[in-house]
Enzyme design. Sequence first.
Site, PDB file in Angstrom:
ATOM      1  N   TYR A 197       0.855  -1.184   0.000  1.00  0.00           N
ATOM      2  CA  TYR A 197       0.000   0.000   0.000  1.00  0.00           C
ATOM      3  C   TYR A 197       0.890   1.233   0.000  1.00  0.00           C
ATOM      4  CZ  TYR A 197      -3.414   3.469   1.673  1.00  0.00           C
ATOM      5  OH  TYR A 197      -4.225   4.564   1.817  1.00  0.00           O
TER       6      TYR A 197
ATOM      7  N   ASP B 263       9.315   2.691  -0.300  1.00  0.00           N
ATOM      8  CA  ASP B 263       8.278   3.361   0.477  1.00  0.00           C
ATOM      9  C   ASP B 263       8.469   2.952   1.929  1.00  0.00           C
ATOM     10  OD1 ASP B 263       6.116   4.393   1.730  1.00  0.00           O
ATOM     11  OD2 ASP B 263       4.609   3.488   0.409  1.00  0.00           O
TER      12      ASP B 263
ATOM     13  N   LYS C  57       4.464   9.235   8.837  1.00  0.00           N
ATOM     14  CA  LYS C  57       4.195   8.661  10.159  1.00  0.00           C
ATOM     15  C   LYS C  57       5.187   9.137  11.232  1.00  0.00           C
ATOM     16  CE  LYS C  57       1.251   5.264   8.141  1.00  0.00           C
ATOM     17  NZ  LYS C  57       1.180   4.222   7.154  1.00  0.00           N
TER      18      LYS C  57
HETATM   19  C1  LIG Z   1       0.529   4.756   5.756  1.00  0.00           C
HETATM   20  C2  LIG Z   1       1.272   4.482   4.521  1.00  0.00           C
HETATM   21  C3  LIG Z   1       1.174   5.330   3.408  1.00  0.00           C
HETATM   22  C4  LIG Z   1       0.205   6.471   3.339  1.00  0.00           C
HETATM   23  O1  LIG Z   1       0.473   7.455   4.279  1.00  0.00           O
HETATM   24  P1  LIG Z   1      -0.709   8.487   4.670  1.00  0.00           P
HETATM   25  O2  LIG Z   1      -0.045   9.437   5.601  1.00  0.00           O
HETATM   26  O3  LIG Z   1      -1.781   7.655   5.293  1.00  0.00           O
HETATM   27  O4  LIG Z   1      -1.171   9.120   3.412  1.00  0.00           O
HETATM   28  C5  LIG Z   1       1.995   5.077   2.323  1.00  0.00           C
HETATM   29  N1  LIG Z   1       2.831   4.045   2.320  1.00  0.00           N
HETATM   30  C6  LIG Z   1       2.941   3.199   3.350  1.00  0.00           C
HETATM   31  C7  LIG Z   1       3.922   2.073   3.297  1.00  0.00           C
HETATM   32  C8  LIG Z   1       2.147   3.372   4.478  1.00  0.00           C
HETATM   33  O5  LIG Z   1       2.231   2.502   5.486  1.00  0.00           O
END
Ligand SMILES: *Cc1c(COP(=O)(O)O)cnc(C)c1O
Length: 430
Positions: A144, A239, A267
């Site tokens: 994701y 990511d 995060k």
């Molecule tokens: C949470 C997450 C996102 C998206 O981040 P948001 O701040 O919710 O837009 C993208 N990539 C990964 C791996 C994530 O865990």
Amino acid sequence: MTHDRSHDLFTRASELLPGGVNSPVRAFKSVGGEPFFAARALGPHLFDVDGNRYVDYVGSWGPMIAGHAHPQVLDAVARTMRDGLSFGVPNALEVEMAEAITRIVPAMEMLRMVNSGTEATLSAIRVARGATGRSRIVKFEGCYHGHGDSFLVKAGSGALTFGLPNSPGVPKALADLTLTLPYNDFDAATALFEEVGEEIAGLIIEPIVGNANCILPREGYLQHLRDLCTRHGALLIFDEVMTGFRVALGGAQERYGITPDLSTFGKIIGGGMPVGAYGGRRDLMSQVAPSGPIYQAGTLSGNPVAMAAGLATLDLIQAPGFHAALEASTHALCDGLEEIAREAGVAFHTTRAPGMFGLYFREGPVETFEDSAGSDAKRFGRFFHAMLERGVYLAPSAFEAGFMSSAHGETEIAQTLEAARGAFAEIAAA
Ligand SMILES: *Cc1c(COP(=O)(O)O)cnc(C)c1O
């Protein structure tokens, strides 16, 4: 345990917010029941509006690695906000943040702050496309990367949970440009690059898949992807919105010794405030506006209060032994759960990286997306509610990683294992 106030709030919320929430997985759809509403949080605990207390293994989905409402983070926010909430001109904290990130993550030679992980990944693939002049991107089943159009193609997280592999509203023409590979499959990646490698702008991956529970890379897999990208002139994008600053101070790229061309974060670097970042090779990032032609902007990007919360959190996680302790408590929890499940005769398996873990209602090993999807989600739902009733809040989905914070001590882990004894017994009896 009563939930009258949460129920009232959810009824009101459901009239006005889709599903009663501002982000899908909060709605408890995949485990059943209704979400509780938070009143406050402290250290390892969440408190709901009915006065119930939970040991929290979600940690706001990752940011709260130092525990909730850490006094050093709150002080930094309070001090900063007295000088104003947003300026629209540069401020010193943005420079400090850039210096901190580039020092901790050497592959981040230059970066741009944004407001969410979604923005970070969207911007990173724009740079990949802009810099290579190519259009296709490659992602992995179960990964994701936020809710950008190009990523909602067999996406994991909410899209997986809700069985919406392709969201309405994503143009087919755009989805066509996103190629999806099975994670941990060496040959599939080789074959794809041999076929269309010269059309691929970038390959984006969660180096540890935290959005299809918690799948670790096979030995040499990330290096294999690094080599393929290099050979075919595609950019490797890690990511690390979830794994960054968590599975090691320098993230998964430090843990596995891989240098991506671009990386995305979020995060933890916001400490609970809305923050993301993308960056990497200087020759690529210097093509971003205004130093180059690839456009990307943000009214609130580099917000001083958000930078203060993130910088205070980065300070905390640089304490000596921080990640080793996080790893030890993650193992203590997972080993304990596996032992209790075995005694109860329940098929159960855990996967772990420092500070994050996957719970599976199936036998191990779990190395692929199919393995992960083979977990018994019904059993997980029963387990989730049995734990919640006993004051332990797990991620409300069988396909999301759990998170450990430095505020989770022996007491909380012992409480969690005690709750698990009851919960596994319920599962075994069902
Ligand atoms: C949470 C997450 C996102 C998206 O981040 P948001 O701040 O919710 O837009 C993208 N990539 C990964 C791996 C994530 O865990």
